[in-house]
Design a protein around this motif. Sequence first.
Motif, PDB file in Angstrom:
ATOM      1  N   GLY A 185      19.480  27.883  -1.879  1.00  0.00           N
ATOM      2  CA  GLY A 185      19.791  28.935  -2.843  1.00  0.00           C
ATOM      3  C   GLY A 185      21.255  28.926  -3.193  1.00  0.00           C
ATOM      4  O   GLY A 185      22.063  28.251  -2.538  1.00  0.00           O
ATOM      5  N   GLY A 186      21.591  29.670  -4.240  1.00  0.00           N
ATOM      6  CA  GLY A 186      22.975  29.769  -4.650  1.00  0.00           C
ATOM      7  C   GLY A 186      23.202  31.052  -5.412  1.00  0.00           C
ATOM      8  O   GLY A 186      22.245  31.700  -5.862  1.00  0.00           O
ATOM      9  N   THR A 187      24.468  31.412  -5.524  1.00  0.00           N
ATOM     10  CA  THR A 187      24.839  32.634  -6.243  1.00  0.00           C
ATOM     11  C   THR A 187      26.050  32.336  -7.130  1.00  0.00           C
ATOM     12  O   THR A 187      26.683  31.289  -7.008  1.00  0.00           O
ATOM     13  CB  THR A 187      25.203  33.775  -5.262  1.00  0.00           C
ATOM     14  OG1 THR A 187      26.432  33.436  -4.600  1.00  0.00           O
ATOM     15  CG2 THR A 187      24.114  34.003  -4.223  1.00  0.00           C
ATOM     16  N   GLY A 188      26.378  33.272  -8.006  1.00  0.00           N
ATOM     17  CA  GLY A 188      27.541  33.102  -8.879  1.00  0.00           C
ATOM     18  C   GLY A 188      27.382  31.880  -9.774  1.00  0.00           C
ATOM     19  O   GLY A 188      26.357  31.737 -10.454  1.00  0.00           O
ATOM     20  N   PHE A 237      24.122  30.128  -9.343  1.00  0.00           N
ATOM     21  CA  PHE A 237      22.971  31.039  -9.439  1.00  0.00           C
ATOM     22  C   PHE A 237      21.640  30.296  -9.290  1.00  0.00           C
ATOM     23  O   PHE A 237      21.329  29.398 -10.081  1.00  0.00           O
ATOM     24  CB  PHE A 237      23.039  31.743 -10.806  1.00  0.00           C
ATOM     25  CG  PHE A 237      21.877  32.652 -11.114  1.00  0.00           C
ATOM     26  CD1 PHE A 237      21.775  33.902 -10.529  1.00  0.00           C
ATOM     27  CD2 PHE A 237      20.885  32.252 -12.011  1.00  0.00           C
ATOM     28  CE1 PHE A 237      20.714  34.749 -10.827  1.00  0.00           C
ATOM     29  CE2 PHE A 237      19.817  33.089 -12.314  1.00  0.00           C
ATOM     30  CZ  PHE A 237      19.730  34.337 -11.720  1.00  0.00           C
ATOM     31  N   MET A 238      20.909  30.657  -8.218  1.00  0.00           N
ATOM     32  CA  MET A 238      19.529  30.184  -8.011  1.00  0.00           C
ATOM     33  C   MET A 238      19.396  28.660  -7.801  1.00  0.00           C
ATOM     34  O   MET A 238      18.283  28.097  -7.889  1.00  0.00           O
ATOM     35  CB  MET A 238      18.644  30.607  -9.185  1.00  0.00           C
ATOM     36  CG  MET A 238      18.433  32.106  -9.284  1.00  0.00           C
ATOM     37  SD  MET A 238      17.341  32.730  -7.984  1.00  0.00           S
ATOM     38  CE  MET A 238      15.778  32.060  -8.553  1.00  0.00           C
ATOM     39  N   ALA A 239      20.499  27.998  -7.511  1.00  0.00           N
ATOM     40  CA  ALA A 239      20.465  26.536  -7.351  1.00  0.00           C
ATOM     41  C   ALA A 239      19.611  26.102  -6.162  1.00  0.00           C
ATOM     42  O   ALA A 239      19.467  26.830  -5.186  1.00  0.00           O
ATOM     43  CB  ALA A 239      21.881  26.005  -7.181  1.00  0.00           C
ATOM     44  N   ASP A 294      26.428  38.586  -3.019  1.00  0.00           N
ATOM     45  CA  ASP A 294      25.066  38.132  -3.278  1.00  0.00           C
ATOM     46  C   ASP A 294      24.549  37.246  -2.153  1.00  0.00           C
ATOM     47  O   ASP A 294      25.207  36.286  -1.752  1.00  0.00           O
ATOM     48  CB  ASP A 294      25.032  37.344  -4.591  1.00  0.00           C
ATOM     49  CG  ASP A 294      25.203  38.233  -5.810  1.00  0.00           C
ATOM     50  OD1 ASP A 294      25.055  39.466  -5.674  1.00  0.00           O
ATOM     51  OD2 ASP A 294      25.486  37.690  -6.890  1.00  0.00           O
ATOM     52  N   SER A 318      20.999  34.961  -0.972  1.00  0.00           N
ATOM     53  CA  SER A 318      19.874  34.281  -1.618  1.00  0.00           C
ATOM     54  C   SER A 318      18.551  34.756  -1.036  1.00  0.00           C
ATOM     55  O   SER A 318      18.393  34.803   0.186  1.00  0.00           O
ATOM     56  CB  SER A 318      19.973  32.761  -1.410  1.00  0.00           C
ATOM     57  OG  SER A 318      21.063  32.222  -2.120  1.00  0.00           O
ATOM     58  N   VAL A 327      15.250  33.279  -0.502  1.00  0.00           N
ATOM     59  CA  VAL A 327      14.855  31.867  -0.523  1.00  0.00           C
ATOM     60  C   VAL A 327      13.348  31.644  -0.451  1.00  0.00           C
ATOM     61  O   VAL A 327      12.881  30.518  -0.619  1.00  0.00           O
ATOM     62  CB  VAL A 327      15.569  31.079   0.599  1.00  0.00           C
ATOM     63  CG1 VAL A 327      17.077  31.103   0.375  1.00  0.00           C
ATOM     64  CG2 VAL A 327      15.226  31.618   1.983  1.00  0.00           C
ATOM     65  N   ARG A 364      11.664  33.762  -5.323  1.00  0.00           N
ATOM     66  CA  ARG A 364      13.087  33.433  -5.135  1.00  0.00           C
ATOM     67  C   ARG A 364      13.910  34.417  -5.962  1.00  0.00           C
ATOM     68  O   ARG A 364      13.447  34.947  -6.968  1.00  0.00           O
ATOM     69  CB  ARG A 364      13.428  32.012  -5.600  1.00  0.00           C
ATOM     70  CG  ARG A 364      12.854  30.933  -4.693  1.00  0.00           C
ATOM     71  CD  ARG A 364      13.302  29.546  -5.123  1.00  0.00           C
ATOM     72  NE  ARG A 364      14.688  29.317  -4.732  1.00  0.00           N
ATOM     73  CZ  ARG A 364      15.646  28.900  -5.544  1.00  0.00           C
ATOM     74  NH1 ARG A 364      15.393  28.665  -6.824  1.00  0.00           N
ATOM     75  NH2 ARG A 364      16.866  28.714  -5.105  1.00  0.00           N
ATOM     76  N   ILE A 418      17.916  36.902  -5.903  1.00  0.00           N
ATOM     77  CA  ILE A 418      19.240  37.276  -5.397  1.00  0.00           C
ATOM     78  C   ILE A 418      19.133  38.694  -4.816  1.00  0.00           C
ATOM     79  O   ILE A 418      18.542  39.572  -5.444  1.00  0.00           O
ATOM     80  CB  ILE A 418      20.273  37.301  -6.544  1.00  0.00           C
ATOM     81  CG1 ILE A 418      20.372  35.941  -7.256  1.00  0.00           C
ATOM     82  CG2 ILE A 418      21.641  37.769  -6.032  1.00  0.00           C
ATOM     83  CD1 ILE A 418      21.112  34.863  -6.524  1.00  0.00           C
TER      84      ILE A 418
END
Lengths: 166, 166, 166
Positions: free
Chosen positions: B129-132, B135-137, C124, C126, C128, C138, C140
């Motif tokens: 996952g990811g943020t900023g 995002f959603m990576a 934020d 994730s 997941v 999925r 945030i």
Amino acid sequence: QHTWAAEKFAMKPSDPCKRLVLFYHDILYQEGDDLANATSASATNHTKLGGDFQFGRLVIFDDPVTLDRNLHSTPVAHAQGFYFYDKKTDFNAWMTYTLVFNSTHYKGTLNIMGADLMGVKTRDLSVVGGTGDFFMARGIATIMTDAVEGIKYFLLKMDIKLYECY
Amino acid sequence: QHTWAAEKFAMKPSDPCKRLVLFYHDILYQEGDDLANATSASATNHTKLGGDFQFGRLVIFDDPVTLDRNLHSTPVAHAQGFYFYDKKTDFNAWMTYTLVFNSTHYKGTLNIMGADLMGVKTRDLSVVGGTGDFFMARGIATIMTDAVEGIKYFLLKMDIKLYECY
Amino acid sequence: QHTWAAEKFAMKPSDPCKRLVLFYHDILYQEGDDLANATSASATNHTKLGGDFQFGRLVIFDDPVTLDRNLHSTPVAHAQGFYFYDKKTDFNAWMTYTLVFNSTHYKGTLNIMGADLMGVKTRDLSVVGGTGDFFMARGIATIMTDAVEGIKYFLLKMDIKLYECY
């Protein structure tokens, strides 16, 4: 235009794009035990919040995973990770682990996490990623306690259903 | 009809939608060390399952991440998380961490987990996952040990390939 | 041809496919406390890397989650997981947990992880994965400290936005 990734996603929950049924064996080392047999050890003891249900005990494992219930079957993977007990009033755990496959069938890993609600017959963990033959996979690992001896030994059946396969 | 999300997914594994090469430096505090230099510390000691290979030692870290091998380069991110050793017969670890970016280039985080099979030259972790800016990576972080001094210091090269970019 | 999964993905970040606002209460047991009230306990103490900011303290929790700020409201979920402090120079944490829902509204879980950058107003994490009513979700989880008393008690507001809903 359509993408490569999305084409291989499952069409519906009843229809995983890959499915694996596996058995996970955990043999916890306890003082005085034979070290040779043990596959896991407590990194922390239970806390004051619950000796009866081991609240706070964190166990690190490298557990054999087999295709059947037999502990002595040739492992098809190893589950590397940890679990800890986290309830004051009952046995309940949380766990995360990587299934590491290195056989003729599969090479790669699946990364799994979630609550192990031990009082429920079947409970679902999330498969949040994969590598190698399981590149970018996602899905659900339904686990069921198949055998248990206190906190010393347990056998989990894992029914792994992948719904995103690349 | 087509979706916004899926349009940015990778078309194939050889073609990530974003790629970052980073270096991760871990300096473990040990009794008597200079505290100022240390970036990580053991929350638990090894267990009886393996002093030689540190089975059960869990290390919490806040490690600088740089664009080159030089520990003294300005960090572009910090890796915050933990690893633990989990094998009786060899060095092997499991790790999870968040890459926290706060630079002019990137703001945001990437969340990563998986088995660190130290005996293998390159091993893949999952970016879950990811943020900023991330995002959603999702993707794969391929890690390689670039330098190591016992359990005291190690330098990992991380080749991060994202295959799902929003 | 189009897939079932992708159809339900969010069209843009401003438009989650599901949103939940929840409050998470953590009451850390400390020596001499009333055990009955505590919802979490330290599995490890802080290390030499930082008593002031608790570097290395790992806390395991089973925390009530409510729809409003009131600790005594009926929980709609429990957050089961752990956090640890990981910075030498300030309070900063890393956390992972499962939200376990078992109400008339929702049955299922959401699995969450990430850096809890306590110095930042909103941060934020994730989401997941998910199970049950949150099958394969999925997204945030934006968290904000709503109240805090040292390391003894804190209240987090969680604004959970799912962008992938099956």
